[in-house]
Scaffold this motif. Structure first.
Motif, PDB file in Angstrom:
ATOM      1  N   VAL A  67       0.896  -1.292   0.135  1.00 61.63           N
ATOM      2  CA  VAL A  67       0.156  -0.187   0.068  1.00 61.63           C
ATOM      3  C   VAL A  67       0.813   1.028  -0.043  1.00 61.63           C
ATOM      4  CG1 VAL A  67      -1.602   1.268   1.076  1.00 61.63           C
ATOM      5  CG2 VAL A  67      -1.975  -1.241   1.136  1.00 61.63           C
ATOM      6  N   ALA A  68       1.972   1.214   0.825  1.00 63.73           N
ATOM      7  CA  ALA A  68       2.765   2.407   1.074  1.00 63.73           C
ATOM      8  C   ALA A  68       3.415   2.601  -0.408  1.00 63.73           C
ATOM      9  CB  ALA A  68       3.831   2.181   1.983  1.00 63.73           C
ATOM     10  N   ARG A  69       3.947   1.657  -1.133  1.00 62.20           N
ATOM     11  CA  ARG A  69       4.516   1.867  -2.423  1.00 62.20           C
ATOM     12  C   ARG A  69       3.336   2.243  -3.305  1.00 62.20           C
ATOM     13  NH1 ARG A  69       8.375  -1.858  -5.966  1.00 62.20           N
ATOM     14  NH2 ARG A  69       7.303  -1.075  -7.655  1.00 62.20           N
ATOM     15  N   LYS A  70       2.244   1.973  -3.267  1.00 62.04           N
ATOM     16  CA  LYS A  70       1.329   2.500  -4.276  1.00 62.04           C
ATOM     17  C   LYS A  70       1.104   3.812  -3.989  1.00 62.04           C
ATOM     18  CE  LYS A  70      -3.007   1.235  -6.065  1.00 62.04           C
ATOM     19  NZ  LYS A  70      -3.504   0.362  -7.132  1.00 62.04           N
ATOM     20  N   VAL A  71       0.677   4.143  -2.814  1.00 58.90           N
ATOM     21  CA  VAL A  71       0.585   5.478  -2.481  1.00 58.90           C
ATOM     22  C   VAL A  71       1.625   6.431  -2.748  1.00 58.90           C
ATOM     23  CG1 VAL A  71       0.349   7.047  -0.523  1.00 58.90           C
ATOM     24  CG2 VAL A  71      -0.870   4.859  -0.320  1.00 58.90           C
ATOM     25  N   LEU A  72       2.997   6.043  -2.861  1.00 55.62           N
ATOM     26  CA  LEU A  72       3.960   6.885  -3.258  1.00 55.62           C
ATOM     27  C   LEU A  72       3.846   7.061  -4.730  1.00 55.62           C
ATOM     28  CD1 LEU A  72       6.431   7.773  -1.285  1.00 55.62           C
ATOM     29  CD2 LEU A  72       7.879   6.095  -2.679  1.00 55.62           C
ATOM     30  N   LEU A  73       3.642   5.924  -5.579  1.00 53.62           N
ATOM     31  CA  LEU A  73       3.839   5.918  -7.084  1.00 53.62           C
ATOM     32  C   LEU A  73       2.562   6.908  -7.279  1.00 53.62           C
ATOM     33  CD1 LEU A  73       4.102   2.477  -8.369  1.00 53.62           C
ATOM     34  CD2 LEU A  73       5.253   4.651  -9.179  1.00 53.62           C
ATOM     35  N   SER A  74       1.441   6.816  -6.653  1.00 55.25           N
ATOM     36  CA  SER A  74       0.352   7.644  -6.835  1.00 55.25           C
ATOM     37  C   SER A  74       0.574   9.104  -6.722  1.00 55.25           C
ATOM     38  CB  SER A  74      -1.253   7.299  -5.951  1.00 55.25           C
ATOM     39  OG  SER A  74      -1.177   6.119  -6.169  1.00 55.25           O
ATOM     40  N   LEU A  75       1.487   9.419  -5.452  1.00 56.52           N
ATOM     41  CA  LEU A  75       1.713  10.998  -5.427  1.00 56.52           C
ATOM     42  C   LEU A  75       2.751  11.356  -6.456  1.00 56.52           C
ATOM     43  CD1 LEU A  75       2.074  11.045  -1.414  1.00 56.52           C
ATOM     44  CD2 LEU A  75       0.213  11.907  -2.649  1.00 56.52           C
TER      45      LEU A  75
END
Lengths: 360, 354
Positions: free
Chosen positions: A3-11
């Motif tokens: 999730v953290a990775r996904k959030v970072l990518l999205s940001l």
């Protein structure tokens, strides 16, 4: 971790999109015909430089009057000053100011300069005879817009969720059929046309509410009653989309084994529908709810103009009318940023909410 | 305004039918009366738009000679003489009438009474009559003639501009979906950036910065429509380019161009056309939205959006004036939506039968 990775990518995607959007807007604004310095200098030119020239057959007398120029687009606007007055003096004045404003720099330099300030909330000043900072104007216009958007969003959920549950529960019965037809009609009904119908019924014929916006300061009750029509007009179209989505997903959920289990346990129907079936059926509704923020912004702009609500939409149309490009630019970038942020948030929210996606 | 990008994602309209299981294919092949009514309406609109110049319609710009001029002209700040000039059709616009009046051109004495018998039916904001089938607007102009002329703008903005967006977007999607790799990366980045603008805001920005004209409105709609089509056609291209018939064509040594246009395009075309019909409806609404912001086609060209906006100014006194173009726009949008929906259902059946 995922999730953290996904959030970072999205940001990262969000930041990239905002930069791209703001640069595009900057380019568009840069390519406009007409010279911003001309607008600022107009007053000075008027008093300093004797002029009198013929434009499209009209003689312009620059005594006490502002020089009237027939703009290339056919509207009368303060425009090419150089063609109105004695050429050399105007050109020199414009060039000096252009240099001072940094307009003689390459576009990319100008953009970096502008963006550097914009990050700190400084969107520059308006091109005006009396330049004003852009940000306070926007800050002042934000509350009514946000109010209308939030009311419309909440209203659309309040309408669509019960009706969606009902339609799924009574699948193919009369109630469901009526709702299906109604939602088809409301999806096709443009929000401003719906607003017009509502105004005719509730304002022109019944005189029930006022159609001109009253701000918060004049009383909350009055304020809400004047927002009723635009909020309903904005929400019904969205509500019918949500109702359809919820109905479809819910019909699928109701066939699942755990619903049968709940029913076998003897739980009351309303409890099964709201507690067991609603959450797993709400994912496509949530996705579209997030995407719809953009649609809603567009609709809000129109509603603000129709109901004279002094929000962002009104501000952008006013700025367009007086060719106040820094303000238009700031608003477009701001809206795009909000829109992209809403999409990214939906993405994140979606994966947090649905364990199947989180662990996939 | 409904958003084009919203339609490419999980589609609210397409996801509608669990009926698909229960209904037989034969039943679904029948299009039904409503479908043909919708087709009929669209045909009528297209007919009106194409033949508008040769149809025996009243003027779209000149008011009825008997409409109450004093009031209309007062709005323009025009004196009696200018009003008479305009009234007697010697001037094309109130502005010109004023200029002529200022220059000393006076109307001939005998032509002042162009309308010897003014009736209630010929005033401004009139209700329908034999003379004006759909009444007149706030300037005394014939609403029916303006509706028909407005159909032209609606179709240019809808069918043509969205059509350009469709062709461009589909090409981008086909190339990106077929070649993959860096080409896809670059193209789709552009598409994503374009989709990062809310559609109406992008259209506003384009028209505001480029100036108000029919061409720029069409350009804005075409640009706004393109990325949606690109996404849609790319995703279908992705599924089809893995299929056996494409592989077979490749093995037989067909060129890329042949594979894209002869093998993949016919399959991608169906969902694209279904989406096109919905996008046309959205574009017609978008024109109305732009009109409200004063960014649609400049006067005197009539469009449904500007008619609605004009009528909105007199909604409290004469709601009928705004009702007519609003209803026409609604029915047209409804018709396109309905046809698009049906088309999509047909397509889904075909997909399921494969």
């Amino acid at each position: 971790m995922r999730v953290a990775r996904k959030v970072l990518l999205s940001l990262l995607r969000l930041a990239g999109a905002v930069v791209a959007v703001s640069f595009l807007t900057f380019l568009l604004a840069h390519k406009i015909p007409g010279d911003p310095t001309a607008i600022i200098l107009q007053d000075k030119v008027n008093t300093m430089v004797p002029c009198g020239s013929v434009l499209l057959g009209e003689t312009v007398d620059c005594g006490a009057l502002a020089p009237k120029v027939v703009h290339p687009r056919g509207t009368e606007a303060p425009g090419a000053v150089t063609s109105v007055c004695h050429a050399d003096r105007c050109v020199i004045a414009s060039d000096a100011l252009r240099h001072q404003m940094g307009l003689d720099q390459p576009v990319l330099t100008q953009y970096v300069h502008w963006a550097g300030k914009a990050i700190h909330g400084d969107f520059g000043t308006t091109y005006d005879t009396q330049p004003q900072p852009v940000w306070p104007q926007i800050a002042q216009a934000l509350p009514p817009t946000l109010e209308l958007m939030i009311i419309a969003m909440v209203l659309s959920l309040i309408i669509s969720i019960p009706l969606g549950i009902y339609a799924a529960y009574r699948e193919h019965r009369l109630g469901d059929r009526i709702l299906t037809t109604a939602s088809f009609l409301f999806v096709a009904l443009p929000n401003f046309v719906l607003a017009i119908f509502l105004i005719i019924i509730f304002v022109t014929w019944m005189g029930a509410v006022q159609s001109v916006y009253v701000p918060w300061s004049n009383g909350v009750g009055k304020n809400l009653s004047t927002l009723a029509i635009p909020a309903v007009a904005l929400s019904l179209g969205m509500a019918s989309v949500y109702q359809r989505l919820l109905r479809t997903d819910m019909i699928a959920t109701l066939q699942e084994d755990f619903i049968l289990m709940a029913r076998a346990k003897g739980l009351p129907t309303w409890r099964i529908l709201t507690r067991h079936a609603l959450r797993p059926s709400s994912f496509s509704l949530l996705t579209v709810f997030g995407i719809n923020v953009g649609t809603l912004i567009g609709g809000t702009v129109i509603m603000e103009v129709m109901f004279s609500i002094s929000g962002i939409g009104k501000l952008i149309t006013k700025s367009i009318y007086v060719r106040n490009y820094p303000t238009i630019q700031a608003i477009v970038v701001l809206i795009a940023a909000v829109y992209v942020a809403a999409n990214v948030l939906t993405d994140i929210f979606y994966s947090v909410l649905d364990p199947r996606i989180r662990h996939a | 305004m409904p958003e084009i990008s919203a339609q490419t994602e999980p589609d609210p309209i397409a996801t509608d039918s669990p009926d698909a299981d229960t209904e037989t294919v034969a039943k679904r092949k029948r299009m039904g009366v409503t479908f043909w009514i919708a087709i009929g309406w669209v045909a009528l609109v297209v007919f009106g738009a194409i033949f508008q110049p040769i149809l025996p319609l009243q003027s779209t710009t000149k008011p009825d000679p008997c409409s109450t001029y004093a009031a209309t002209m007062a709005n323009y700040g025009i004196s009696g003489t200018a009003a008479q000039l305009y009234n007697n059709s010697q001037a094309d616009s109130p502005r010109q009438a004023q200029q002529m009046a200022d220059a000393g051109t006076k109307p001939p004495a005998d032509s002042i009474s162009a309308c010897p018998n003014p009736t209630l039916n010929s005033k401004t904001n009139a209700f329908p009559s034999a003379q004006h089938w759909l009444g007149t607007d706030s300037a005394g102009r014939d609403t029916f003639a303006r509706i028909v002329a407005g159909a032209k703008v609606a179709l240019l903005v809808g069918l043509v501009a969205v059509g350009v967006g469709m062709i461009l977007g589909t090409l981008i999607g086909l190339i990106a979906g077929y070649f993959r790799g860096a080409v896809e990366g670059i193209m789709m980045t552009f598409v994503d950036v374009a989709l990062a603008f809310p559609a109406l805001i992008l259209a506003i920005a384009i028209v505001a910065f480029r100036g108000q004209s029919l061409f720029n409105v069409c350009l804005a709609i075409a640009i706004v429509a393109t990325p949606g089509f690109a996404r849609l056609s790319r995703s279908s291209t992705l599924t089809f380019s893995e299929r056996e018939f494409v592989m077979a064509a490749r093995v037989m040594g067909a060129s890329h161009r042949r594979i894209i246009f002869r093998e993949i395009l016919p399959n991608v075309a169906l969902p694209v056309v279904a989406f096109y019909l919905l996008a046309v409806a959205i574009a017609i609404v978008a024109e109305g939205g732009l009109a409200f912001l004063g960014l649609s086609v400049p006067p005197p060209t009539p469009s449904w959006g500007t008619m609605i906006q004009d009528g909105y100014n007199v909604i409290n006194d004469s709601p009928f004036v705004v009702m007519v173009p609003s209803m026409v726009m609604f029915v047209t949008v409804l018709a396109f939506n309905y046809i698009g929906d049906r088309f999509r259902e047909r397509f889904d059946v075909k997909e399921a039968a494969l």
